[in-house]
Scaffold this active site. Structure first.
Site, PDB file in Angstrom:
ATOM      1  CE  LYS A 188      28.060 -15.218   6.499  1.00  0.00           C
ATOM      2  NZ  LYS A 188      27.102 -14.383   6.430  1.00  0.00           N
ATOM      3  CB  THR A 189      24.933 -12.570  10.616  1.00  0.00           C
ATOM      4  OG1 THR A 189      25.242 -13.207   9.363  1.00  0.00           O
ATOM      5  CG2 THR A 189      23.937 -11.487  10.216  1.00  0.00           C
ATOM      6  CG  ASP A 245      26.847 -10.861   5.383  1.00  0.00           C
ATOM      7  OD1 ASP A 245      28.239 -11.490   5.520  1.00  0.00           O
ATOM      8  OD2 ASP A 245      26.038 -11.181   5.719  1.00  0.00           O
ATOM      9  CD  GLU A 246      27.365 -14.659   2.874  1.00  0.00           C
ATOM     10  OE1 GLU A 246      28.454 -15.368   2.442  1.00  0.00           O
ATOM     11  OE2 GLU A 246      26.543 -15.291   3.511  1.00  0.00           O
ATOM     12  CD  GLN A 303      29.948 -20.709   3.930  1.00  0.00           C
ATOM     13  OE1 GLN A 303      28.674 -20.578   3.820  1.00  0.00           O
ATOM     14  NE2 GLN A 303      30.710 -20.202   5.183  1.00  0.00           N
ATOM     15  NE  ARG A 338      24.658 -23.664   4.412  1.00  0.00           N
ATOM     16  CZ  ARG A 338      25.380 -22.941   5.213  1.00  0.00           C
ATOM     17  NH1 ARG A 338      24.730 -21.826   5.548  1.00  0.00           N
ATOM     18  NH2 ARG A 338      26.451 -22.660   5.176  1.00  0.00           N
TER      19      ARG A 338
END
Length: 765
Positions: free
Chosen positions: A49-50, A236-237, A267, A619
């Site tokens: 995504k980043t 973002d997020e 998330q 993670r």
């Protein structure tokens, strides 16, 4: 360990006008190439995504759809913003300069610096951290005749913060939201706290989000200016945004509607901070005609880890449709460690890490231990120290939160904003200069009765009803601050100002004269602060003290994590968001710990706890461990624990369980039964982490989970290689077990004596 996908970078560069999107997969490319109108990118864990945000911004600039100053990119950590900025510059060079990119708090504090006067603030306003806010509330509670030991300032601050993030003002809270005695106390404190902040020319973290909304509502011309400036907004997020963040970005994006949000509802783990998952779930309702692009290919984890994560998250009811998949290998099964108590858990985990480093060449920073609450770190820290393995604790006491550092920063804050009451009260008698509590209470009372600031009262101390010695000392203090402020205002470099503050205040001298080990450590920390200021000054040609103070006030837990530090990482699952590690241990998987049980009469939010578990699982890149204990000390008493319900929700086909030998030994000791239930009395079962094959060794009373090797390759005469010293030959070998030492002659570095367990040697074939 890294914040970006493991997917390789494309070879081409935008500087040569080649297609910078050529290295993206089909869905990533679709999202990055989108230009006009609202865009929702549903980005599963590890899907890049980043990377997509980075390439979308680079594409907008390269194709000249926007100038850098027309793009606003909002992140949740300063580190993510810095890395995105560096990557964009790497793609398109100088075209990337001038972007507005940073955290919500840093971007809107910057806007507020420009526009502060419009809402009655000075541009030099202070930013109160949590400690400053709690101290201010503690003082208010005392003035209202409440005992801060009974009514905790942190509890009041949390309720005020919740109200602010819902855009509830003090008078509204008092009129409409009082349902208990605690609410009534909160309402009274809220009104006074709001006035005190304004009087001190200060804002707290929540104000940095709600004051821009007030600014834009009261001044439509200012809103219009920033709408025209930020024609493209990227967030973002997005699943972690609260109501205030949702509203302020909606206001900014209302004119051009070029708003792109990236997130993953699976998330969303910050409801305790006011995050509202409905922001992402309802995005397409808020923005008519929004394009939705799912990113479903995972580049981070093995198939088994991804299958494990999917089996968990599919049990939640509120979620957007997506199916994660990967081309990565199947990998190893997830290992479930069943432990006797928390010390057994820590010892086993640390011994696994020690063994995996020796057998498989992992480094310390390849490992992360994730837990639900900070207090769980203690037993792991002790185990690492016993094993002499370096670790870093993320989310503990920050350098900038240490007493001596906050003291020096309070001095520096007064030079920028002398109205800051919390900074003033912190250092007026630090180090001791004979201005005691009786004098301070008299000054505070005078300030409250007159409606003036404490600083203004100090300026007119001659009219106060105080003893002459107290007046003289206060006068000397005021003169010192004024002289230092003049030095700062004259343009003196901030490092020189800091040195003069330490000299004139006598702070450094007092630490040296105390002469204790603790005071000398504090002195070293103060000197390290000077180093930080020197570094900041070196890297900022027009370095301003106000900017430095703002920057450090907005540091997040994630910014404290150093991925290059050769140490095992210990952190909460919340702090691990956005990071990745080759090997992850998720510990303390027990009911009422993970998932966390209900608090203060509230129902447990199991769906969010499940999302938190999903974040922890994703993670991991190569190897994942779960761990729980049958007993755990709570409130000084040993209590039996039930394993987490989440362990029963995981797909059993990807997990294998290892019951530690120490569990059987200790349970047999309690039960008086001499065997382990398998018919093999006095025998431990040990597993190699790569294969489920069992090996047996004689029982030992030690709780350490030691490993033996049937065929030790590190014999005298063997050719080896060391990661730093290069190739060499073992000349001698001494000791046994974990104390084994080898003498190695290295071709390029000469003879070295090494602890075998920590040397990271590899045998040359």
């Amino acid at each position: 360990m890294k914040q970006f996908s493991l997917q390789p970078e494309p070879h081409s560069s935008g500087r040569n006008n080649k297609d910078i999107l050529s290295g993206l997969n089909e869905q990533q490319r679709k999202a990055a190439a989108h230009v006009s109108g609202p865009l929702l990118i549903i980005a599963g864990a590890g899907s890049g995504k980043t990377r997509v945000l980075t390439y979308r911004i680079a594409n907008l600039l390269q194709k000249q759809h926007a100038l850098p100053q027309n793009i606003l990119a909002l992140t949740f950590t300063n580190k993510a913003a810095r890395e995105m900025q560096e990557r964009i510059q790497g793609l398109i060079g100088e075209k990337a300069k001038g972007l507005w990119m940073g955290t919500f708090h840093s971007i809107f504090s910057k806007i507020l610096r420009f526009e502060a006067e419009a809402i009655g603030y000075d541009s030099s306003f202070s930013i109160y951290d949590t400690t400053d806010s709690e101290n201010a509330i503690k003082l208010i509670l005392k003035e209202l005749n409440f005992d801060p030991k009974e009514i905790r300032p942190r509890t009041i601050l949390h309720k005020i913060s919740d109200a602010k993030n819902q855009l509830i003002k003090p008078d509204q809270y008092q009129q409409r939201f009082v349902q208990s005695t605690l609410d009534d106390i909160t309402a009274r404190v809220f009104v006074i706290y709001d006035k005190r902040l304004r009087q001190a020319n200060a804002m707290d973290f929540d104000d940095l989000l709600i004051k821009p909304i007030e600014l834009f509502e009261e001044h439509p011309d200012i809103l219009n200016k920033y709408q025209d400036r930020f024609r493209y907004i990227l967030i973002d997020e997005y699943q972690d945004t609260n109501h205030a963040q949702y509203k302020v970005t909606k206001m900014l994006g209302a004119k051009y509607k070029n708003i792109c949000v990236v997130g993953d509802d699976a998330q969303s783990i910050y409801s305790f901070r006011g995050a509202d998952i409905s922001n992402i779930l309802n995005f397409k309702n808020d923005y008519e005609g929004a394009v939705e692009v799912p990113l479903e290919q995972n580049y981070r984890s093995t198939k088994y880890i991804l299958q494990c994560a999917d089996s968990i998250i599919k049990r939640n009811t509120k979620q957007l449709e997506k199916t994660l998949w990967t081309d990565n290998s199947d990998g190893e099964s997830v290992t479930l460690l069943e432990n006797f108590d928390e010390r057994d858990e820590a010892n086993r985990v640390v011994n696994y890490i020690h063994d995996m480093k020796l057998r498989h060449g992992f480094n310390n920073n390849d490992f992360a231990i994730l837990y639900r609450t900070n207090y769980q770190s203690r037993v792991f820290e002790e185990a690492f120290r016993r094993k002499n393995i370096a670790y870093q604790l993320v989310g503990g006491l920050s350098f900038y939160q240490r007493k001596e550092i906050k003291d020096v920063l309070a001095y520096l804050t007064l030079l920028v904003n002398p109205e800051d009451e919390q900074a003033l009260l912190r250092i007026i008698n630090e180090p001791s200069r004979g201005i005691g509590n009786k004098t301070l209470n008299a000054l505070l009372k005078r300030a409250r009765n007159s409606g003036k600031s404490v600083w203004s009262i100090l300026h007119n101390v001659e009219t106060a009803d105080l003893y002459k010695p107290a007046k003289r000392k206060i006068g000397e203090f005021v003169q010192m601050i004024e002289n230092l402020k003049d030095l700062h205002d004259s343009g003196t470099p901030i490092l020189d100002v800091t040195k003069k503050v330490l000299e004139k205040s006598g702070y450094l001298k007092a630490l040296v004269e105390e002469g204790s080990a603790q005071s000398l450590t504090r002195r070293d920390n103060v000197l390290e602060l000077q180093n930080a200021i020197a570094y900041y000054q070196q890297n900022n040609r027009t370095a301003k003290l106000s900017n430095f103070l703002q920057e450090i006030s907005l540091i997040t837990d994630s910014d404290k994590y150093d991925e290059d530090k050769p140490a095992v990482t210990l952190m909460t699952v919340h702090a691990s968001k956005g990071l990745e590690f080759p090997v992850v241990f998720i510990v303390g998987l027990e009911e009422n710990l993970f998932p966390m049980g209900p608090r203060e009469g509230e129902e447990a939010n199991i769906e969010e706890e499940r999302r938190l578990f999903y974040v922890a699982i994703t993670r991991a890149e190569k190897k994942l461990f779960f761990s729980f204990s049958k007993l755990r000390y709570k409130f000084g008493e040993e209590q039996r624990q039930a394993r987490s319900r989440f362990l029963d929700e995981v797909d059993p086909g990807v997990v294998r369980t290892e019951t530690g030998a120490t569990i059987r030994q200790k349970e047999n000791r309690f039960s008086g039964n001499g065997n382990d239930g398998s018919g093999n009395s006095g025998t431990e079962i040990e597993y190699d982490w790569q294969t489920p094959k069992k090996t047996r060794k004689p029982s030992t009373p030690s709780i350490d989970y030691e490993y033996e090797y049937d065929d030790d390759p590190f014999r005298v005469g063997v050719q080896v290689v060391h990661p730093a010293f290069g190739p060499g030959k073992i000349l001698q070998r001494n000791g046994s077990g974990k104390d084994t030492r080898v003498v190695v002659f290295f071709k390029n570095r000469g003879q070295k004596t090494l602890m075998l367990r920590a040397a990271n040697l590899k045998v040359l074939q």
